[in-house]
Design a protein around this motif. Structure first.
Motif, PDB file in Angstrom:
ATOM      1  N   GLN A  38      16.231   2.062  22.733  1.00 27.47           N
ATOM      2  CA  GLN A  38      15.260   2.928  23.394  1.00 27.47           C
ATOM      3  C   GLN A  38      14.421   1.416  23.218  1.00 27.47           C
ATOM      4  OE1 GLN A  38      13.808   6.134  21.368  1.00 27.47           O
ATOM      5  NE2 GLN A  38      15.344   7.472  21.489  1.00 27.47           N
ATOM      6  N   LYS A  39      13.504   1.679  25.068  1.00 28.79           N
ATOM      7  CA  LYS A  39      12.866   1.302  25.170  1.00 28.79           C
ATOM      8  C   LYS A  39      11.072   1.641  24.613  1.00 28.79           C
ATOM      9  CE  LYS A  39      11.174  -0.068  29.499  1.00 28.79           C
ATOM     10  NZ  LYS A  39      10.482  -1.568  29.649  1.00 28.79           N
ATOM     11  N   VAL A  40      10.827   0.623  23.907  1.00 30.52           N
ATOM     12  CA  VAL A  40       9.351   0.806  23.145  1.00 30.52           C
ATOM     13  C   VAL A  40       8.685   0.320  24.300  1.00 30.52           C
ATOM     14  CG1 VAL A  40       7.722  -0.175  21.360  1.00 30.52           C
ATOM     15  CG2 VAL A  40      10.523   0.192  20.847  1.00 30.52           C
ATOM     16  N   ASP A  41       7.143   0.898  24.306  1.00 36.68           N
ATOM     17  CA  ASP A  41       6.189   0.949  25.258  1.00 36.68           C
ATOM     18  C   ASP A  41       5.315   0.558  24.229  1.00 36.68           C
ATOM     19  OD1 ASP A  41       4.031   1.115  26.739  1.00 36.68           O
ATOM     20  OD2 ASP A  41       4.201   3.405  27.575  1.00 36.68           O
ATOM     21  N   TRP A  42       4.935  -0.958  24.122  1.00 36.73           N
ATOM     22  CA  TRP A  42       3.529  -1.240  23.249  1.00 36.73           C
ATOM     23  C   TRP A  42       2.603  -1.242  23.317  1.00 36.73           C
ATOM     24  CZ3 TRP A  42       6.372  -2.027  19.281  1.00 36.73           C
ATOM     25  CH2 TRP A  42       7.354  -2.836  18.735  1.00 36.73           C
ATOM     26  N   PHE A  43       2.961  -0.751  24.962  1.00 40.09           N
ATOM     27  CA  PHE A  43       0.813  -0.350  25.203  1.00 40.09           C
ATOM     28  C   PHE A  43       0.536   1.277  25.218  1.00 40.09           C
ATOM     29  CE2 PHE A  43       2.139  -4.032  26.944  1.00 40.09           C
ATOM     30  CZ  PHE A  43       1.390  -4.877  26.393  1.00 40.09           C
ATOM     31  N   GLU A  44       1.171   2.314  24.234  1.00 37.46           N
ATOM     32  CA  GLU A  44       1.279   4.004  24.393  1.00 37.46           C
ATOM     33  C   GLU A  44       0.353   4.101  23.622  1.00 37.46           C
ATOM     34  OE1 GLU A  44       3.786   7.729  23.703  1.00 37.46           O
ATOM     35  OE2 GLU A  44       5.085   5.411  23.364  1.00 37.46           O
ATOM     36  N   THR A  45       0.090   3.277  22.260  1.00 35.20           N
ATOM     37  CA  THR A  45      -1.554   3.518  21.534  1.00 35.20           C
ATOM     38  C   THR A  45      -1.025   2.099  20.931  1.00 35.20           C
ATOM     39  OG1 THR A  45      -1.119   4.535  19.346  1.00 35.20           O
ATOM     40  CG2 THR A  45       0.246   3.426  19.401  1.00 35.20           C
ATOM     41  N   ILE A  46      -2.468   2.006  19.442  1.00 33.44           N
ATOM     42  CA  ILE A  46      -2.330   1.261  19.012  1.00 33.44           C
ATOM     43  C   ILE A  46      -2.016   0.157  17.734  1.00 33.44           C
ATOM     44  CG2 ILE A  46      -3.758   0.151  17.290  1.00 33.44           C
ATOM     45  CD1 ILE A  46      -6.235   1.338  18.859  1.00 33.44           C
ATOM     46  N   ASN A  47      -0.914  -0.210  17.566  1.00 31.09           N
ATOM     47  CA  ASN A  47       0.329  -0.429  16.544  1.00 31.09           C
ATOM     48  C   ASN A  47      -0.043  -1.070  16.012  1.00 31.09           C
ATOM     49  OD1 ASN A  47       2.776  -0.340  19.063  1.00 31.09           O
ATOM     50  ND2 ASN A  47       0.944  -1.458  19.725  1.00 31.09           N
ATOM     51  N   ARG A  48       0.760  -0.577  14.782  1.00 34.09           N
ATOM     52  CA  ARG A  48       0.115  -0.895  12.740  1.00 34.09           C
ATOM     53  C   ARG A  48       1.451  -1.144  12.364  1.00 34.09           C
ATOM     54  NH1 ARG A  48      -3.348   3.471  15.021  1.00 34.09           N
ATOM     55  NH2 ARG A  48      -5.926   2.909  14.445  1.00 34.09           N
ATOM     56  N   VAL A  49       1.736  -1.441  11.242  1.00 34.01           N
ATOM     57  CA  VAL A  49       2.761  -1.825  10.650  1.00 34.01           C
ATOM     58  C   VAL A  49       3.303  -0.253   9.727  1.00 34.01           C
ATOM     59  CG1 VAL A  49       3.765  -2.441   8.321  1.00 34.01           C
ATOM     60  CG2 VAL A  49       1.915  -4.521   9.566  1.00 34.01           C
ATOM     61  N   LYS A  50       4.313   0.330   9.959  1.00 38.15           N
ATOM     62  CA  LYS A  50       4.771   1.135   9.397  1.00 38.15           C
ATOM     63  C   LYS A  50       6.023   0.704   7.776  1.00 38.15           C
ATOM     64  CE  LYS A  50       6.296   2.767  14.058  1.00 38.15           C
ATOM     65  NZ  LYS A  50       5.695   2.029  15.095  1.00 38.15           N
ATOM     66  N   ASP A  51       6.002   0.279   8.234  1.00 38.76           N
ATOM     67  CA  ASP A  51       5.851   0.040   6.581  1.00 38.76           C
ATOM     68  C   ASP A  51       6.220  -1.771   6.087  1.00 38.76           C
ATOM     69  OD1 ASP A  51       7.276  -0.400   3.437  1.00 38.76           O
ATOM     70  OD2 ASP A  51       8.861   0.250   4.199  1.00 38.76           O
ATOM     71  N   PRO A  52       5.080  -1.606   4.912  1.00 32.21           N
ATOM     72  CA  PRO A  52       4.340  -3.352   4.536  1.00 32.21           C
ATOM     73  C   PRO A  52       5.183  -3.348   4.130  1.00 32.21           C
ATOM     74  CG  PRO A  52       2.684  -1.330   3.786  1.00 32.21           C
ATOM     75  CD  PRO A  52       3.917  -0.557   4.775  1.00 32.21           C
ATOM     76  N   LYS A  53       6.781  -3.625   2.814  1.00 32.90           N
ATOM     77  CA  LYS A  53       7.660  -3.772   2.128  1.00 32.90           C
ATOM     78  C   LYS A  53       8.782  -3.991   3.012  1.00 32.90           C
ATOM     79  CE  LYS A  53       5.581  -0.926  -2.302  1.00 32.90           C
ATOM     80  NZ  LYS A  53       6.323  -0.760  -2.979  1.00 32.90           N
ATOM     81  N   ASN A  54       8.254  -3.257   4.473  1.00 35.36           N
ATOM     82  CA  ASN A  54      10.341  -3.715   5.195  1.00 35.36           C
ATOM     83  C   ASN A  54       9.248  -3.474   6.537  1.00 35.36           C
ATOM     84  OD1 ASN A  54      12.620  -3.537   6.196  1.00 35.36           O
ATOM     85  ND2 ASN A  54      13.109  -1.836   5.896  1.00 35.36           N
ATOM     86  N   LYS A  55       8.800  -4.873   6.907  1.00 33.27           N
ATOM     87  CA  LYS A  55       7.922  -5.430   8.424  1.00 33.27           C
ATOM     88  C   LYS A  55       9.530  -5.529   9.147  1.00 33.27           C
ATOM     89  CE  LYS A  55       3.287  -6.413   6.372  1.00 33.27           C
ATOM     90  NZ  LYS A  55       2.736  -7.815   6.275  1.00 33.27           N
ATOM     91  N   THR A  56       9.122  -5.609  10.743  1.00 32.74           N
ATOM     92  CA  THR A  56       9.982  -5.351  11.486  1.00 32.74           C
ATOM     93  C   THR A  56       9.770  -6.597  11.998  1.00 32.74           C
ATOM     94  OG1 THR A  56       8.609  -4.546  13.077  1.00 32.74           O
ATOM     95  CG2 THR A  56      10.781  -3.676  12.240  1.00 32.74           C
ATOM     96  N   HIS A  57      10.632  -8.116  12.706  1.00 27.31           N
ATOM     97  CA  HIS A  57       9.281  -9.038  13.239  1.00 27.31           C
ATOM     98  C   HIS A  57       8.786  -9.052  14.508  1.00 27.31           C
ATOM     99  CE1 HIS A  57      10.040 -13.145  14.817  1.00 27.31           C
ATOM    100  NE2 HIS A  57      10.431 -12.583  15.910  1.00 27.31           N
ATOM    101  N   THR A  58       8.552  -7.892  15.238  1.00 22.52           N
ATOM    102  CA  THR A  58       7.675  -7.388  15.490  1.00 22.52           C
ATOM    103  C   THR A  58       6.243  -7.706  14.890  1.00 22.52           C
ATOM    104  OG1 THR A  58       8.648  -6.729  16.872  1.00 22.52           O
ATOM    105  CG2 THR A  58       6.412  -6.240  17.676  1.00 22.52           C
ATOM    106  N   GLU A  59       6.627  -6.649  13.504  1.00 20.26           N
ATOM    107  CA  GLU A  59       4.920  -6.918  13.037  1.00 20.26           C
ATOM    108  C   GLU A  59       4.834  -7.239  12.218  1.00 20.26           C
ATOM    109  OE1 GLU A  59       6.057  -2.101  11.847  1.00 20.26           O
ATOM    110  OE2 GLU A  59       6.477  -3.240  10.541  1.00 20.26           O
ATOM    111  N   ARG A  60       6.087  -8.901  12.036  1.00 20.42           N
ATOM    112  CA  ARG A  60       5.496  -9.792  11.255  1.00 20.42           C
ATOM    113  C   ARG A  60       4.464 -10.761  12.046  1.00 20.42           C
ATOM    114  NH1 ARG A  60      10.182  -9.577   8.490  1.00 20.42           N
ATOM    115  NH2 ARG A  60      11.346 -10.793  10.264  1.00 20.42           N
ATOM    116  N   VAL A  61       4.463 -10.941  13.395  1.00 19.38           N
ATOM    117  CA  VAL A  61       4.122 -12.145  14.216  1.00 19.38           C
ATOM    118  C   VAL A  61       2.914 -10.901  15.147  1.00 19.38           C
ATOM    119  CG1 VAL A  61       6.020 -13.184  14.857  1.00 19.38           C
ATOM    120  CG2 VAL A  61       5.796 -11.704  16.456  1.00 19.38           C
TER     121      VAL A  61
END
Ligand SMILES: [Fe+2]
Length: 159
Positions: A38-61
């Motif tokens: 699914q295409k993610v709309d990064w501009f839809e909301t304020i983004n935050r880390v969802k699971d600090p113990k299992n960060k995605t690459h996008t969350e890490r950068v």
């Protein structure tokens, strides 16, 4: 329907189905479209880390990193260092961090405007607190939207 029209129809239908998730119908076959596609709309909301113990690459950068004590003496300046990403985000003309903002609760303390000429998305300032507060760092990537990290800061009892 001609072959060209059928190809255009299928391309448009498939694009819509992938964007919305669900089933992709091709002839008599139904294919499940995985949610990861699914295409993610990064501009839809304020983004935050969802699971600090299992960060995605996008969350890490993208998630701002806050380096500041969780307890401070009232009225004593401490150095805040905020950087974008535990792996620093790139700063290229096509993909870069546009700004970094620092808030104490809902009050903006500073906003740093960046261009791709800035070598690293890092902000360092002295910060003084006179009451307990939530320190928030927001940043905006030109391709991946606004990201926020926060940390509670409490005042140490007077000496
Ligand atoms: Fe980005």
């Amino acid at each position: 329907m001609s072959a060209v029209h059928r190809r255009v129809f299928l391309k448009q239908f498939a694009g819509g189905a992938i964007a919305a998730g669900g089933l992709l119908l091709t002839g008599s076959t139904a294919l499940a479209v995985p949610s990861q596609q699914q295409k993610v709309d990064w501009f839809e909301t304020i983004n935050r880390v969802k699971d600090p113990k299992n960060k995605t690459h996008t969350e890490r950068v993208h998630a701002p990193q806050i380096i500041f004590p969780s307890q401070v003496k009232p009225g004593v300046a401490m150095i805040l260092s905020a950087k974008v990403g535990e792996q620093l985000h790139v700063m290229t003309p096509d993909h870069y961090i546009m700004w970094i903002e620092v808030y104490l609760d809902e009050e903006m303390v500073v906003r740093l405007e960046l261009t791709p000429r800035a070598p690293q998305p890092v902000l360092t300032i002295p910060l003084t607190l006179t009451s307990n507060a939530t320190l928030k760092i927001l940043e905006r990537c030109n391709l991946h939207g606004i990201w926020e990290s926060s940390q509670s800061i409490t005042l140490l009892a007077g000496e």
